[in-house]
Write a protein that holds these residues in place. Structure first.
Motif, PDB file in Angstrom:
ATOM      1  N   ALA A  29       1.058  -1.103   0.026  1.00  0.00           N
ATOM      2  CA  ALA A  29       0.098  -0.066   0.013  1.00  0.00           C
ATOM      3  C   ALA A  29       0.648   1.198  -0.078  1.00  0.00           C
ATOM      4  N   GLY A  30       1.992   0.893   0.455  1.00  0.00           N
ATOM      5  CA  GLY A  30       2.898   2.005   0.597  1.00  0.00           C
ATOM      6  C   GLY A  30       2.570   3.081   1.588  1.00  0.00           C
ATOM      7  N   VAL A  31       1.930   2.491   2.577  1.00  0.00           N
ATOM      8  CA  VAL A  31       1.444   3.385   3.857  1.00  0.00           C
ATOM      9  C   VAL A  31       1.782   2.596   5.070  1.00  0.00           C
ATOM     10  N   PHE A  32       2.710   3.255   5.928  1.00  0.00           N
ATOM     11  CA  PHE A  32       3.023   2.460   7.179  1.00  0.00           C
ATOM     12  C   PHE A  32       2.589   3.270   8.429  1.00  0.00           C
ATOM     13  N   ASP A  33       1.958   4.212   8.314  1.00  0.00           N
ATOM     14  CA  ASP A  33       1.393   4.726   9.523  1.00  0.00           C
ATOM     15  C   ASP A  33      -0.075   4.637   9.618  1.00  0.00           C
ATOM     16  N   VAL A  34      -0.501   3.790  10.726  1.00  0.00           N
ATOM     17  CA  VAL A  34      -1.494   3.091  11.051  1.00  0.00           C
ATOM     18  C   VAL A  34      -2.746   4.236  11.151  1.00  0.00           C
ATOM     19  N   ARG A  35      -2.209   5.317  11.508  1.00  0.00           N
ATOM     20  CA  ARG A  35      -3.373   6.441  11.546  1.00  0.00           C
ATOM     21  C   ARG A  35      -3.829   7.117  10.441  1.00  0.00           C
ATOM     22  N   GLN A  36      -3.324   6.585   9.285  1.00  0.00           N
ATOM     23  CA  GLN A  36      -3.496   7.247   8.143  1.00  0.00           C
ATOM     24  C   GLN A  36      -5.178   6.489   7.609  1.00  0.00           C
ATOM     25  N   PRO A  37      -5.985   7.095   7.214  1.00  0.00           N
ATOM     26  CA  PRO A  37      -7.256   6.772   6.423  1.00  0.00           C
ATOM     27  C   PRO A  37      -7.069   5.593   5.595  1.00  0.00           C
ATOM     28  N   ILE A  38      -5.994   5.704   4.703  1.00  0.00           N
ATOM     29  CA  ILE A  38      -5.883   4.909   3.905  1.00  0.00           C
ATOM     30  C   ILE A  38      -5.026   3.450   3.910  1.00  0.00           C
ATOM     31  N   TYR A  39      -4.709   3.448   5.416  1.00  0.00           N
ATOM     32  CA  TYR A  39      -3.826   2.193   5.828  1.00  0.00           C
ATOM     33  C   TYR A  39      -4.528   1.005   5.522  1.00  0.00           C
ATOM     34  N   PRO A  40      -3.889   0.028   4.991  1.00  0.00           N
ATOM     35  CA  PRO A  40      -4.641  -1.319   4.640  1.00  0.00           C
ATOM     36  C   PRO A  40      -5.282  -2.129   5.638  1.00  0.00           C
ATOM     37  N   LEU A  41      -6.453  -2.246   5.470  1.00  0.00           N
ATOM     38  CA  LEU A  41      -7.437  -2.868   6.249  1.00  0.00           C
ATOM     39  C   LEU A  41      -6.648  -4.313   6.661  1.00  0.00           C
ATOM     40  N   LEU A  42      -6.550  -4.985   5.826  1.00  0.00           N
ATOM     41  CA  LEU A  42      -5.906  -6.421   6.179  1.00  0.00           C
ATOM     42  C   LEU A  42      -4.628  -6.287   7.292  1.00  0.00           C
ATOM     43  N   ALA A  43      -3.894  -5.193   7.132  1.00  0.00           N
ATOM     44  CA  ALA A  43      -2.732  -4.882   7.892  1.00  0.00           C
ATOM     45  C   ALA A  43      -3.441  -4.658   9.435  1.00  0.00           C
ATOM     46  N   LEU A  44      -4.442  -3.732   9.268  1.00  0.00           N
ATOM     47  CA  LEU A  44      -5.263  -3.617  10.638  1.00  0.00           C
ATOM     48  C   LEU A  44      -5.739  -4.803  11.297  1.00  0.00           C
ATOM     49  N   ASN A  45      -6.264  -5.668  10.462  1.00  0.00           N
ATOM     50  CA  ASN A  45      -6.722  -6.801  11.286  1.00  0.00           C
ATOM     51  C   ASN A  45      -5.761  -7.707  11.499  1.00  0.00           C
ATOM     52  N   LEU A  46      -4.696  -7.863  11.013  1.00  0.00           N
ATOM     53  CA  LEU A  46      -3.421  -8.496  11.137  1.00  0.00           C
ATOM     54  C   LEU A  46      -2.847  -7.992  12.600  1.00  0.00           C
ATOM     55  N   ARG A  47      -2.632  -6.892  12.752  1.00  0.00           N
ATOM     56  CA  ARG A  47      -2.200  -6.114  14.060  1.00  0.00           C
ATOM     57  C   ARG A  47      -3.109  -6.637  15.066  1.00  0.00           C
ATOM     58  N   GLU A  48      -4.261  -6.667  14.849  1.00  0.00           N
ATOM     59  CA  GLU A  48      -5.248  -6.936  16.039  1.00  0.00           C
ATOM     60  C   GLU A  48      -5.065  -8.346  16.518  1.00  0.00           C
ATOM     61  N   ARG A  49      -4.738  -9.313  15.245  1.00  0.00           N
ATOM     62  CA  ARG A  49      -4.463 -10.787  15.627  1.00  0.00           C
ATOM     63  C   ARG A  49      -3.196 -10.899  16.272  1.00  0.00           C
ATOM     64  N   ARG A  50      -2.215 -10.175  15.889  1.00  0.00           N
ATOM     65  CA  ARG A  50      -0.995 -10.364  16.468  1.00  0.00           C
ATOM     66  C   ARG A  50      -1.038  -9.734  18.015  1.00  0.00           C
ATOM     67  N   ASP A  51      -1.500  -8.771  18.321  1.00  0.00           N
ATOM     68  CA  ASP A  51      -1.758  -8.318  19.613  1.00  0.00           C
ATOM     69  C   ASP A  51      -2.449  -9.008  20.385  1.00  0.00           C
ATOM     70  N   ASN A  52      -3.678  -9.776  20.144  1.00  0.00           N
ATOM     71  CA  ASN A  52      -4.177 -10.759  20.890  1.00  0.00           C
ATOM     72  C   ASN A  52      -3.352 -11.835  21.160  1.00  0.00           C
ATOM     73  N   LEU A  53      -2.620 -12.249  20.044  1.00  0.00           N
ATOM     74  CA  LEU A  53      -1.612 -13.636  20.081  1.00  0.00           C
ATOM     75  C   LEU A  53      -0.627 -13.130  21.253  1.00  0.00           C
TER      76      LEU A  53
END
Length: 71
Positions: A29-53
């Protein structure tokens, strides 16, 4: 006890895989800042999974330490 440590080690390996997948999505996506509105949704979901794990791993490590002290 060794089996528990092996399981925890395997879970940390999975966290590493999730981190790689997150980075891959960010690069695509070329976006590394999670606060950006165009941050990839899949990356957000993966971050949540990782944090839960990671939370689960910490809980398991605490249980393993408690069991070791009790033994």
């Amino acid at each position: 006890m060794s089996e528990k440590l092996t399981a925890i080690s395997d879970l940390w390996w999975r966290v590493d895989l999730l981190n790689s997948d997150i980075l891959e999505e960010e690069v695509k996506a070329g976006v590394f800042d999670v606060r950006q509105p165009i941050y990839p949704l899949l990356a957000l979901n993966l971050r949540e999974r990782r944090d839960n794990l990671v939370s689960t791993i910490y809980a398991l490590e605490e249980r393993a330490k408690a069991a070791q002290v009790a033994a």
